[in-house]
Scaffold this active site. Structure first.
Site, PDB file in Angstrom:
ATOM      1  N   GLU A   1       7.466   3.588   3.034  1.00 40.47           N
ATOM      2  CA  GLU A   1       8.889   3.301   2.782  1.00 40.47           C
ATOM      3  C   GLU A   1       9.746   4.533   3.103  1.00 40.47           C
ATOM      4  OE1 GLU A   1       8.085   1.735  -1.358  1.00 40.47           O
ATOM      5  OE2 GLU A   1       9.455   0.196  -0.633  1.00 40.47           O
TER       6      GLU A   1
ATOM      7  N   GLY B   1       9.176  -0.926  -3.880  1.00 43.35           N
ATOM      8  CA  GLY B   1      10.383  -0.628  -4.659  1.00 43.35           C
ATOM      9  C   GLY B   1      11.206   0.486  -4.039  1.00 43.35           C
TER      10      GLY B   1
ATOM     11  N   LEU C   1       3.903   5.829  -4.335  1.00 43.13           N
ATOM     12  CA  LEU C   1       4.333   6.002  -5.728  1.00 43.13           C
ATOM     13  C   LEU C   1       3.238   6.665  -6.553  1.00 43.13           C
ATOM     14  CD1 LEU C   1       6.368   5.063  -8.048  1.00 43.13           C
ATOM     15  CD2 LEU C   1       4.922   3.037  -8.226  1.00 43.13           C
TER      16      LEU C   1
ATOM     17  N   GLU D   1       0.438  -2.644  -2.492  1.00 44.23           N
ATOM     18  CA  GLU D   1       1.149  -3.034  -3.711  1.00 44.23           C
ATOM     19  C   GLU D   1       0.522  -4.275  -4.354  1.00 44.23           C
ATOM     20  OE1 GLU D   1       2.587  -1.765  -1.066  1.00 44.23           O
ATOM     21  OE2 GLU D   1       4.120  -0.347  -1.727  1.00 44.23           O
TER      22      GLU D   1
HETATM   23  C1  1HE Z   1      -2.766   9.629  -6.742  1.00 40.06           C
HETATM   24  C2  1HE Z   1      -2.242   8.728  -5.799  1.00 40.06           C
HETATM   25  C3  1HE Z   1      -1.121   7.947  -6.207  1.00 40.06           C
HETATM   26  C4  1HE Z   1      -3.905   9.748  -4.884  1.00 40.06           C
HETATM   27  N1  1HE Z   1      -0.652   8.124  -7.456  1.00 40.06           N
HETATM   28  N2  1HE Z   1      -2.269   9.770  -7.972  1.00 40.06           N
HETATM   29  N3  1HE Z   1      -0.535   4.056  -3.470  1.00 40.06           N
HETATM   30  C5  1HE Z   1      -1.826   3.716  -3.392  1.00 40.06           C
HETATM   31  O1  1HE Z   1      -2.259   2.696  -3.894  1.00 40.06           O
HETATM   32  C6  1HE Z   1      -2.719   4.708  -2.695  1.00 40.06           C
HETATM   33  C7  1HE Z   1      -3.666   5.340  -3.686  1.00 40.06           C
HETATM   34  N4  1HE Z   1      -4.409   6.457  -3.085  1.00 40.06           N
HETATM   35  C8  1HE Z   1      -5.484   6.294  -2.275  1.00 40.06           C
HETATM   36  O2  1HE Z   1      -5.835   5.189  -1.896  1.00 40.06           O
HETATM   37  C9  1HE Z   1      -6.212   7.532  -1.859  1.00 40.06           C
HETATM   38  O3  1HE Z   1      -5.928   8.541  -2.814  1.00 40.06           O
HETATM   39  C10 1HE Z   1      -5.831   8.073  -0.447  1.00 40.06           C
HETATM   40  C11 1HE Z   1      -6.340   7.096   0.625  1.00 40.06           C
HETATM   41  C12 1HE Z   1      -4.334   8.247  -0.295  1.00 40.06           C
HETATM   42  C13 1HE Z   1      -6.480   9.459  -0.247  1.00 40.06           C
HETATM   43  O4  1HE Z   1      -7.872   9.374  -0.524  1.00 40.06           O
HETATM   44  P1  1HE Z   1      -8.690  10.719  -0.816  1.00 40.06           P
HETATM   45  O5  1HE Z   1     -10.133  10.321  -0.954  1.00 40.06           O
HETATM   46  O6  1HE Z   1      -8.339  11.742   0.185  1.00 40.06           O
HETATM   47  O7  1HE Z   1      -8.123  11.282  -2.209  1.00 40.06           O
HETATM   48  P2  1HE Z   1      -8.415  10.805  -3.717  1.00 40.06           P
HETATM   49  O8  1HE Z   1      -9.677  11.440  -4.223  1.00 40.06           O
HETATM   50  O9  1HE Z   1      -8.340   9.329  -3.853  1.00 40.06           O
HETATM   51  O10 1HE Z   1      -7.149  11.382  -4.489  1.00 40.06           O
HETATM   52  C14 1HE Z   1      -7.008  12.753  -4.806  1.00 40.06           C
HETATM   53  C15 1HE Z   1      -6.185  12.843  -6.085  1.00 40.06           C
HETATM   54  O11 1HE Z   1      -4.896  12.301  -5.850  1.00 40.06           O
HETATM   55  C16 1HE Z   1      -6.777  11.989  -7.206  1.00 40.06           C
HETATM   56  O12 1HE Z   1      -6.467  12.613  -8.441  1.00 40.06           O
HETATM   57  P3  1HE Z   1      -7.535  13.509  -9.244  1.00 40.06           P
HETATM   58  O13 1HE Z   1      -6.801  13.966 -10.440  1.00 40.06           O
HETATM   59  O14 1HE Z   1      -8.697  12.581  -9.519  1.00 40.06           O
HETATM   60  O15 1HE Z   1      -7.930  14.627  -8.301  1.00 40.06           O
HETATM   61  C17 1HE Z   1      -6.018  10.700  -7.104  1.00 40.06           C
HETATM   62  O16 1HE Z   1      -5.982   9.986  -8.326  1.00 40.06           O
HETATM   63  C18 1HE Z   1      -4.632  11.241  -6.763  1.00 40.06           C
HETATM   64  N5  1HE Z   1      -3.804  10.236  -6.122  1.00 40.06           N
HETATM   65  N6  1HE Z   1      -2.959   8.808  -4.653  1.00 40.06           N
HETATM   66  C19 1HE Z   1      -1.215   9.010  -8.297  1.00 40.06           C
HETATM   67  N7  1HE Z   1      -0.523   7.072  -5.379  1.00 40.06           N
HETATM   68  C20 1HE Z   1       8.602   2.709  -4.998  1.00 40.06           C
HETATM   69  S1  1HE Z   1       7.407   1.541  -5.042  1.00 40.06           S
HETATM   70  C21 1HE Z   1       6.123   2.071  -4.038  1.00 40.06           C
HETATM   71  C22 1HE Z   1       4.870   1.363  -4.417  1.00 40.06           C
HETATM   72  C23 1HE Z   1       3.652   2.081  -3.904  1.00 40.06           C
HETATM   73  O17 1HE Z   1       3.725   3.134  -3.344  1.00 40.06           O
HETATM   74  S2  1HE Z   1       2.163   1.276  -4.172  1.00 40.06           S
HETATM   75  C24 1HE Z   1       0.992   2.233  -3.342  1.00 40.06           C
HETATM   76  C25 1HE Z   1       0.463   3.335  -4.190  1.00 40.06           C
END
Ligand code: 1HE
Length: 264
Positions: free
Chosen positions: A115, A143, A67, A135
């Site tokens: 998902e 979700g 998400l 989450e």
């Molecule tokens: C994002 C998102 C995101 C990256 N929403 N912007 N998902 C999470 O909790 C996973 C969150 N993401 C991470 O843990 C990491 O980004 C990764 C392991 C996936 C990749 O790490 P990395 O070091 O390659 O990348 P980064 O530097 O963390 O991210 C690059 C950019 O992507 C950065 O933005 P920037 O503007 O600073 O360059 C991050 O903020 C952005 N970014 N992931 C928004 N998820 C229907 S319900 C489902 C519920 C869920 O999915 S909960 C799990 C959400």
């Protein structure tokens, strides 16, 4: 080949009878925003209309970071519910639509990304793929259908472990848990997914429809109801001209035999 706008959030191309759908937001690790989920829905609808199978992959080093958390901050409660229901609607058209879908997984397969993968019928993962459901840490809940699909795929206890502890699994471990159907070397997931999709696309259309739609429903039924539906589907599929020709082809020794894996 019918390539579409490479700049769009979701790319689409039809390669022969297989639709290739790419999440195309690598700078945000293919996080799913409202616009991404809408674009995905449109791509899946188009694939259902014109393809016999589909492949869903992530452009760049990650399949999908789930998400879009930025968009979720300050979302009114009713909007959050509607957003989740939109994911359900679109992921349902993948899982219980008309054609089989294969996902090609690399890097992050996280939260909503897992998902999405769970709504496809086969998951092909490269060694780099890692799976997490953070989450709990983010203060939310799944979700995108995960409490149903991921729990059925790997078991509710394992899913609960991932959500409670933030446990991250490598592809090989997820394969042992049943969440990965095929494990392949780095760089080979898309190729393998295309190969599997092409094979599934060669099946009788109604058989694929029954596999996608009857099989999961039978799991929700009593044994007696399940067996009854199975008999109906079995008779229905064999009554088609396509099935009759395929059966005749085998009897007349025009069709390939089943071969043991060592024998190919
Ligand atoms: C994002 C998102 C995101 C990256 N929403 N912007 N998902 C999470 O909790 C996973 C969150 N993401 C991470 O843990 C990491 O980004 C990764 C392991 C996936 C990749 O790490 P990395 O070091 O390659 O990348 P980064 O530097 O963390 O991210 C690059 C950019 O992507 C950065 O933005 P920037 O503007 O600073 O360059 C991050 O903020 C952005 N970014 N992931 C928004 N998820 C229907 S319900 C489902 C519920 C869920 O999915 S909960 C799990 C959400």
């Amino acid at each position: 080949m019918d390539a579409t706008d490479a700049e769009s959030l979701v790319t689409y191309e039809l390669r022969d009878v297989v639709a290739v759908i790419g999440l195309n937001r690598p700078q945000k690790r293919n996080a799913i925003s409202d616009r991404v989920v809408e674009a995905l829905g449109a791509a899946v609808a188009r694939a259902t209309d014109e393809a016999r199978a589909g492949v869903i992959h992530g452009i760049g080093p990650h399949f999908c970071a789930g998400l879009d958390l930025g968009e979720h901050v300050d979302k009114p409660l009713i909007e959050a519910i509607a957003g989740s229901r939109r994911w359900h609607r679109i992921f349902d058209t993948i899982e219980r639509g008309r054609i089989p879908f294969v996902s090609a997984l690399n890097g992050a397969v996280v939260g909503g990304g897992f998902e999405l993968a769970a709504s496809t019928h086969l998951r092909v993962a490269e060694e780099s793929a890692f799976f997490a459901l953070p989450e709990g840490q983010r203060g939310i809940f799944v979700g995108g259908g995960g409490s149903v699909r991921i729990a059925r795929l790997i078991g509710a206890a394992r899913m609960g472990d991932m959500m409670l502890t933030g446990r991250v699994l490598r592809a090989a471990e997820m394969e042992r848990w049943g969440g990965v159907s095929y494990l392949v070397p780095e760089g080979e997931a898309l190729g393998k997914a295309m190969e599997l999709a092409a094979v599934a696309a060669g099946n009788a259309e109604l058989s694929n429809y029954a596999i996608i739609n009857a099989l999961p429903r039978v799991q929700d039924m009593s044994s007696q109801d399940g067996l009854f539906l199975e008999s109906l589907m079995s008779a229905l599929t064999s009554a088609t001209p396509d099935a009759q020709e395929r059966l005749r082809a085998f009897v007349e020794k025009r069709a390939a035999k089943v071969k043991a894996p060592d024998d190919v």
